[in-house]
Scaffold this motif. Structure first.
Motif, short mmCIF file in Angstrom:
data_model
loop_
_atom_site.label_atom_id
_atom_site.label_comp_id
_atom_site.label_asym_id
_atom_site.label_seq_id
_atom_site.Cartn_x
_atom_site.Cartn_y
_atom_site.Cartn_z
N MET A 1 58.28 36.51 40.85
CA MET A 1 56.96 36.32 40.83
C MET A 1 56.88 34.88 41.09
O MET A 1 57.59 34.15 40.54
CB MET A 1 56.30 36.87 39.78
N SER A 2 55.74 34.41 42.11
CA SER A 2 55.75 32.92 42.36
C SER A 2 55.06 32.25 40.96
O SER A 2 54.20 33.02 40.23
CB SER A 2 54.63 32.97 43.47
N ILE B 1 49.34 31.36 42.04
CA ILE B 1 48.67 32.56 42.68
C ILE B 1 47.62 32.03 43.48
O ILE B 1 46.76 31.07 42.72
CB ILE B 1 48.10 33.51 41.50
N GLU C 1 43.51 39.29 52.34
CA GLU C 1 44.86 39.90 51.73
C GLU C 1 45.77 39.86 52.68
O GLU C 1 47.07 39.64 52.21
CB GLU C 1 44.17 41.49 51.73
N GLY D 1 46.76 36.14 46.33
CA GLY D 1 46.88 37.04 45.31
C GLY D 1 45.92 37.67 44.31
O GLY D 1 46.25 38.47 43.70
N TRP D 2 44.92 36.96 44.06
CA TRP D 2 43.69 37.38 43.63
C TRP D 2 42.53 37.02 44.29
O TRP D 2 42.38 36.13 45.36
CB TRP D 2 43.40 36.70 42.29
N LEU E 1 43.25 43.87 45.55
CA LEU E 1 43.76 42.67 44.98
C LEU E 1 42.94 42.64 43.47
O LEU E 1 41.68 42.97 43.36
CB LEU E 1 43.23 41.26 45.76
#
Length: 165
Positions: free
Chosen positions: A1-2, A5, A26, A31-32, A62
């Motif tokens: 995972m990065s 975000i 998206e 990410g959110w 998301l």
């Protein structure tokens, strides 16, 4: 995972083209989706409530990062959680019982977040950091939209970044 975000705010969306705007977010790697909720009391602007959060949830897969720039946010936590919020973020200035508010958010199965305004000392949130899942660090005072990331923070663009773990 990065480690980061990207969480662009939906507040600047074209509401007549909302689905298209969300699809663009998206496709561009967001990410959110950050949802700025303003009540006209804690901040001068008025934006959206749980009904629109529910619509965003239907339109996107998301996670919804719901930032409550409102007075007495504890009164509305359940409504936003039921509407589909993944994260609920509150301000220390509006929560006289911040620890209890973060506990309430966690009891609703949401990630609990606390905000640092530009003039808010970190010392005001130190005691709740073990309970907080995230900290939103504001680069402008709440309620005042300013596109882009200020140059003094070393970034460009219109999306904010949230650091994780």
């Amino acid at each position: 995972m990065s480690k980061y975000i990207i969480a662009p705010s939906i507040v600047s969306a074209d509401y007549l083209r909302l689905r298209e705007n969300i699809e663009t977010l998206e496709a561009s790697g967001a990410g959110w989706i950050h949802v700025d909720v303003m009540d006209g009391h804690f901040v001068p602007n008025i934006t959206m409530g749980p009904f629109l959060v529910q619509a965003y949830k239907r339109a996107s897969k998301l996670p919804l990062d719901v930032h409550l720039m409102i007075e007495q946010p504890e009164r509305y936590l359940e409504a936003f959680a039921k509407a589909g919020a993944t994260n609920l973020i509150v301000h220390v200035e509006t929560c006289p019982h911040l620890y209890g508010t973060l506990q309430q958010i966690k009891a609703l199965n949401c990630q609990a977040g606390v905000t640092l305004n530009p003039g808010t000392p970190v010392s005001l949130i130190e005691q709740v950091l073990p309970l907080a899942d995230l900290v939103l660090v504001m680069s402008v005072n709440p309620g005042f939209f300013k596109p882009g990331i200020p140059a003094r923070h070393g970034g460009k663009g219109s999306a904010g970044a949230q650091e994780t773990g």
